[in-house]
Design a protein around this motif. Structure first.
Motif, PDB file in Angstrom:
ATOM      1  N   LEU A 125       3.081   9.430   5.729  1.00  0.00           N
ATOM      2  CA  LEU A 125       4.098   8.256   5.962  1.00  0.00           C
ATOM      3  C   LEU A 125       3.613   7.341   4.943  1.00  0.00           C
ATOM      4  O   LEU A 125       4.379   6.444   4.492  1.00  0.00           O
ATOM      5  N   MET A 126       2.119   6.974   4.797  1.00  0.00           N
ATOM      6  CA  MET A 126       1.576   6.017   3.770  1.00  0.00           C
ATOM      7  C   MET A 126       1.933   6.377   2.755  1.00  0.00           C
ATOM      8  O   MET A 126       2.540   5.373   1.729  1.00  0.00           O
ATOM      9  N   LYS A 127       2.200   7.539   2.142  1.00  0.00           N
ATOM     10  CA  LYS A 127       2.620   8.028   0.702  1.00  0.00           C
ATOM     11  C   LYS A 127       3.856   7.633   0.684  1.00  0.00           C
ATOM     12  O   LYS A 127       4.467   7.165  -0.288  1.00  0.00           O
ATOM     13  N   LEU A 128       4.841   7.944   1.644  1.00  0.00           N
ATOM     14  CA  LEU A 128       6.253   7.942   1.436  1.00  0.00           C
ATOM     15  C   LEU A 128       6.688   6.567   1.447  1.00  0.00           C
ATOM     16  O   LEU A 128       7.622   6.140   0.753  1.00  0.00           O
TER      17      LEU A 128
ATOM     18  N   LYS B  30       8.538   4.476  -1.428  1.00  0.00           N
ATOM     19  CA  LYS B  30       9.839   3.649  -1.260  1.00  0.00           C
ATOM     20  C   LYS B  30       9.670   2.150  -1.655  1.00  0.00           C
ATOM     21  O   LYS B  30      10.773   1.878  -2.256  1.00  0.00           O
ATOM     22  N   ALA B  31       8.447   1.623  -1.588  1.00  0.00           N
ATOM     23  CA  ALA B  31       8.421   0.515  -2.022  1.00  0.00           C
ATOM     24  C   ALA B  31       8.539   0.236  -3.552  1.00  0.00           C
ATOM     25  O   ALA B  31       9.136  -0.663  -4.113  1.00  0.00           O
ATOM     26  N   LYS B  32       7.916   1.115  -4.338  1.00  0.00           N
ATOM     27  CA  LYS B  32       7.958   1.169  -5.651  1.00  0.00           C
ATOM     28  C   LYS B  32       9.439   1.521  -6.192  1.00  0.00           C
ATOM     29  O   LYS B  32       9.780   0.842  -7.194  1.00  0.00           O
ATOM     30  N   ARG B  33      10.126   2.099  -5.380  1.00  0.00           N
ATOM     31  CA  ARG B  33      11.480   2.234  -5.936  1.00  0.00           C
ATOM     32  C   ARG B  33      12.560   1.421  -5.144  1.00  0.00           C
ATOM     33  O   ARG B  33      13.785   1.439  -5.337  1.00  0.00           O
TER      34      ARG B  33
ATOM     35  N   ARG C 212      12.511   0.714   3.537  1.00  0.00           N
ATOM     36  CA  ARG C 212      11.244   1.234   3.909  1.00  0.00           C
ATOM     37  C   ARG C 212      11.029   1.497   5.174  1.00  0.00           C
ATOM     38  O   ARG C 212      11.827   1.289   6.383  1.00  0.00           O
ATOM     39  N   ILE C 213       9.974   2.245   5.682  1.00  0.00           N
ATOM     40  CA  ILE C 213       9.511   2.522   7.163  1.00  0.00           C
ATOM     41  C   ILE C 213       8.982   1.219   7.728  1.00  0.00           C
ATOM     42  O   ILE C 213       8.214   0.657   7.107  1.00  0.00           O
TER      43      ILE C 213
END
Length: 90
Positions: free
Chosen positions: A19-22, A26-29, A33-34
């Motif tokens: 989840l931290m990776k995902l 998502k933040a970079k793109r 977000r989660i």
């Protein structure tokens, strides 16, 4: 019983790490977000150690004091609880 508890603990920590990776990706793109609420739910369900490792590996949420200090502390508490359960069930 001990193997089941350990397996659940392991699975939840792998999920927390992912989840931290995902969320970092998502933040970079600039994607949706989660939520921090969902991240904390995962942490409280015994995924804090994996999330702490993910936070440090992906440099994600490291400026948020609640994550920077809260996740490692929760991970220690969960590890202590797991150790206590293993000792009691042995």
């Amino acid at each position: 019983m001990i193997k089941t508890i350990a397996l659940i603990y392991l699975i939840l920590n792998v999920i927390g790490f992912y989840l931290m990776k995902l969320d970092k990706e998502k933040a970079k793109r600039n994607e949706f977000r989660i939520s921090e609420k969902n991240l904390w739910i995962t942490a409280f369900l015994s995924g804090a150690a994996g999330m702490t490792l993910g936070m440090k590996t992906f440099r994600h949420k490291t400026k948020h004091v609640q994550f920077k200090w809260g996740l490692p502390l929760l991970a220690l508490l969960e590890a202590g609880l797991l150790l206590y359960l293993v000792i009691q069930l042995s």
